[in-house]
Write a protein that holds these residues in place. Structure first.
Motif, PDB file in Angstrom:
ATOM      1  N   LEU A 175      17.359  -1.885   5.454  1.00 28.00           N
ATOM      2  CA  LEU A 175      16.326  -0.856   5.248  1.00 28.00           C
ATOM      3  C   LEU A 175      15.328  -1.293   4.183  1.00 28.00           C
ATOM      4  CD1 LEU A 175      18.410   2.456   5.380  1.00 28.00           C
ATOM      5  CD2 LEU A 175      16.772   1.622   7.066  1.00 28.00           C
TER       6      LEU A 175
ATOM      7  N   PHE B 280      12.930  -3.830   5.468  1.00 28.95           N
ATOM      8  CA  PHE B 280      11.902  -3.313   6.366  1.00 28.95           C
ATOM      9  C   PHE B 280      10.879  -2.426   5.659  1.00 28.95           C
ATOM     10  CE2 PHE B 280      14.477  -4.777   9.894  1.00 28.95           C
ATOM     11  CZ  PHE B 280      13.532  -5.018  10.877  1.00 28.95           C
ATOM     12  N   LEU B 281      11.108  -2.092   4.395  1.00 25.14           N
ATOM     13  CA  LEU B 281      10.163  -1.257   3.662  1.00 25.14           C
ATOM     14  C   LEU B 281       8.743  -1.821   3.656  1.00 25.14           C
ATOM     15  CD1 LEU B 281      11.902   0.224   0.477  1.00 25.14           C
ATOM     16  CD2 LEU B 281      10.716   1.463   2.288  1.00 25.14           C
TER      17      LEU B 281
ATOM     18  N   ARG C 159       7.164  -3.635   5.811  1.00 25.34           N
ATOM     19  CA  ARG C 159       6.531  -3.431   7.121  1.00 25.34           C
ATOM     20  C   ARG C 159       6.128  -1.970   7.315  1.00 25.34           C
ATOM     21  NH1 ARG C 159       6.751  -6.420  11.828  1.00 25.34           N
ATOM     22  NH2 ARG C 159       8.239  -7.825  10.825  1.00 25.34           N
ATOM     23  N   TRP C 160       7.028  -1.048   6.948  1.00 22.15           N
ATOM     24  CA  TRP C 160       6.763   0.378   7.127  1.00 22.15           C
ATOM     25  C   TRP C 160       5.618   0.829   6.227  1.00 22.15           C
ATOM     26  CZ3 TRP C 160       8.156   4.637   3.729  1.00 22.15           C
ATOM     27  CH2 TRP C 160       7.961   5.891   4.319  1.00 22.15           C
ATOM     28  N   ILE C 161       5.634   0.396   4.981  1.00 22.71           N
ATOM     29  CA  ILE C 161       4.590   0.793   4.038  1.00 22.71           C
ATOM     30  C   ILE C 161       3.253   0.183   4.436  1.00 22.71           C
ATOM     31  CG2 ILE C 161       3.826   0.590   1.633  1.00 22.71           C
ATOM     32  CD1 ILE C 161       6.816   0.727   0.890  1.00 22.71           C
TER      33      ILE C 161
ATOM     34  N   ARG D  22       2.208  -0.296   7.405  1.00 20.21           N
ATOM     35  CA  ARG D  22       1.637   0.550   8.464  1.00 20.21           C
ATOM     36  C   ARG D  22       1.011   1.817   7.890  1.00 20.21           C
ATOM     37  NH1 ARG D  22       6.347   0.150  13.168  1.00 20.21           N
ATOM     38  NH2 ARG D  22       5.891  -2.018  13.772  1.00 20.21           N
ATOM     39  N   LEU D  23       1.630   2.384   6.856  1.00 21.54           N
ATOM     40  CA  LEU D  23       1.082   3.583   6.239  1.00 21.54           C
ATOM     41  C   LEU D  23      -0.250   3.296   5.555  1.00 21.54           C
ATOM     42  CD1 LEU D  23       4.229   5.275   4.613  1.00 21.54           C
ATOM     43  CD2 LEU D  23       3.048   5.913   6.719  1.00 21.54           C
ATOM     44  N   ARG D  24      -0.366   2.107   4.926  1.00 21.63           N
ATOM     45  CA  ARG D  24      -1.587   1.763   4.209  1.00 21.63           C
ATOM     46  C   ARG D  24      -2.719   1.336   5.140  1.00 21.63           C
ATOM     47  NH1 ARG D  24      -1.743   0.446  -1.202  1.00 21.63           N
ATOM     48  NH2 ARG D  24      -3.103  -1.334  -0.831  1.00 21.63           N
ATOM     49  N   ARG D  25      -2.383   0.938   6.349  1.00 29.09           N
ATOM     50  CA  ARG D  25      -3.423   0.473   7.258  1.00 29.09           C
ATOM     51  C   ARG D  25      -4.300   1.635   7.690  1.00 29.09           C
ATOM     52  NH1 ARG D  25      -1.259  -2.152  12.555  1.00 29.09           N
ATOM     53  NH2 ARG D  25      -1.994  -0.274  13.581  1.00 29.09           N
TER      54      ARG D  25
ATOM     55  N   GLN E 151      -1.592  -5.533   9.839  1.00 26.35           N
ATOM     56  CA  GLN E 151      -0.290  -5.280   9.224  1.00 26.35           C
ATOM     57  C   GLN E 151      -0.010  -6.289   8.116  1.00 26.35           C
ATOM     58  OE1 GLN E 151       2.836  -4.974  12.094  1.00 26.35           O
ATOM     59  NE2 GLN E 151       4.376  -4.404  10.607  1.00 26.35           N
TER      60      GLN E 151
ATOM     61  N   ARG F  24       0.435  -5.272   4.112  1.00 28.97           N
ATOM     62  CA  ARG F  24       1.661  -5.602   3.386  1.00 28.97           C
ATOM     63  C   ARG F  24       1.375  -6.423   2.134  1.00 28.97           C
ATOM     64  NH1 ARG F  24       4.070  -7.271   8.365  1.00 28.97           N
ATOM     65  NH2 ARG F  24       4.070  -9.415   7.591  1.00 28.97           N
TER      66      ARG F  24
END
Length: 320
Positions: A201, A204-205, A207-209, A211-214, A292, A296
């Motif tokens: 987890l 993968f943070l 990658r997830w973050i 996507r939120l910032r994009r 992405q 990142r």
């Protein structure tokens, strides 16, 4: 005593201490630390926090301490003690940089310092939260580097404590699970699997973050309007060099950095860390991967152009 002389003396002591600590860091292992703290009795947690604080200032590996914290104090108290020690160490390094070692730290951080200053000045605590969750910079050096920015101390401490929690929890539990495995405790397999799950987890943070910032995708019409209004926006074409000059040609003023070379050429885009970047390719598949990657790595205003050069040409917009 002259304040500059005192500052120079304290800085010299700090540099010497860091040099000594780094030269002996190979002897800084979790097993020796556990033996030492086991004999400290009730004072063990306070001593552990003190060691963690000093280690963060002297560039000693925090991972060793975090694993030891889990092995010594369990997943709950271990995570708490690790977070307190890491936050105190990060705060002390921050204050040293702000009031004592600014010149030396700026030389050590080099070009990356500009990225930190730009990000913090625009986003404040949110940028601190981002770089704690996404490890763009080494932890110990980051603490000093952030001290050179104008971030509010209280915001820095709060963002640091909260956003280091996922990583602290994962590595603390890994230390706890490792000790349980050695001791042959009950539920050993489940604990090891949970530790590995937490590490996945955390991995993968970013990658997830990212996507939120994009930023949201944009159409070619929206890009054309921005260019016509002479807005300060970078058009980044991530096609190959052959495609860039080939049949579809390219948008006037676009910069070409192929997707496969983009990870090695991010420094070329440092001027646009907090300025708008719109990404173009043939359609938008490679653009999404590029967006992405940029998100990142701290770029805060990144957009994909839907349909890419195919739509741009279909609209009859100018190319060169």
């Amino acid at each position: 005593m002259n304040s500059k002389l005192l500052r120079f003396g304290l800085l010299t002591v700090l540099i010497v201490a860091i040099g000594i600590a780094i030269s002996y860091r190979d002897q800084f292992d979790a097993e020796a630390l556990e033996v030492w703290l086991d004999g400290a009795g009730a004072a063990g947690p306070l001593l552990f926090i003190l060691i963690y604080t000093v280690a963060a200032v002297l560039f000693l590996p925090g991972s060793v301490l975090t694993l030891a914290g889990g092995a010594l104090f369990g997943p709950v108290l271990g995570t708490l003690f690790n977070l307190i020690g890491a936050t105190l160490g990060a705060t002390l390094a921050f204050l040293i940089a702000r009031y004592l070692a600014s010149d030396w730290v700026e030389r050590k951080t080099g070009g990356r310092m500009a990225q930190l200053k730009t990000g913090v000045e625009k986003e404040g605590w949110r940028f601190v939260a981002f770089v704690r969750l996404v490890p763009l910079f080494p932890f110990n050096l980051l603490n000093y580097a952030l001290g050179l920015t104008r971030i509010n101390l209280a915001h820095y401490i709060l963002a640091t404590f909260i956003c280091m929690f996922p990583g602290a929890l994962a590595y603390t539990y890994l230390g706890y699970a490792g000790r349980e495995a050695i001791a042959g405790g009950e539920g050993m397999i489940q604990k090891i699997l949970l530790a590995l799950g937490l590490l996945v987890l955390v991995a993968f943070l970013p990658r997830w973050i990212g996507r939120l910032r994009r930023g949201p995708s944009q159409t070619v019409e929206q890009l054309k309007q921005r260019l016509d209004s002479e807005e300060d926006v970078l058009v980044l074409d991530v096609r190959s060099e052959e495609e860039f000059t080939g049949e579809q040609q390219h948008i006037p003023g676009a910069r070409n950095i192929p997707l496969d070379t983009l990870p090695q050429r991010l420094d070329e885009l440092n001027d646009y860390l907090e300025r708008p970047i719109v990404i173009v390719c043939r359609t938008d598949k490679r653009s999404a991967k590029a967006a992405q990657l940029l998100a990142r790595n701290g770029f805060g205003d990144v957009h994909v152009i839907q349909g890419g050069m195919t739509d741009w040409n279909d609209k009859g917009y100018p190319v060169e």
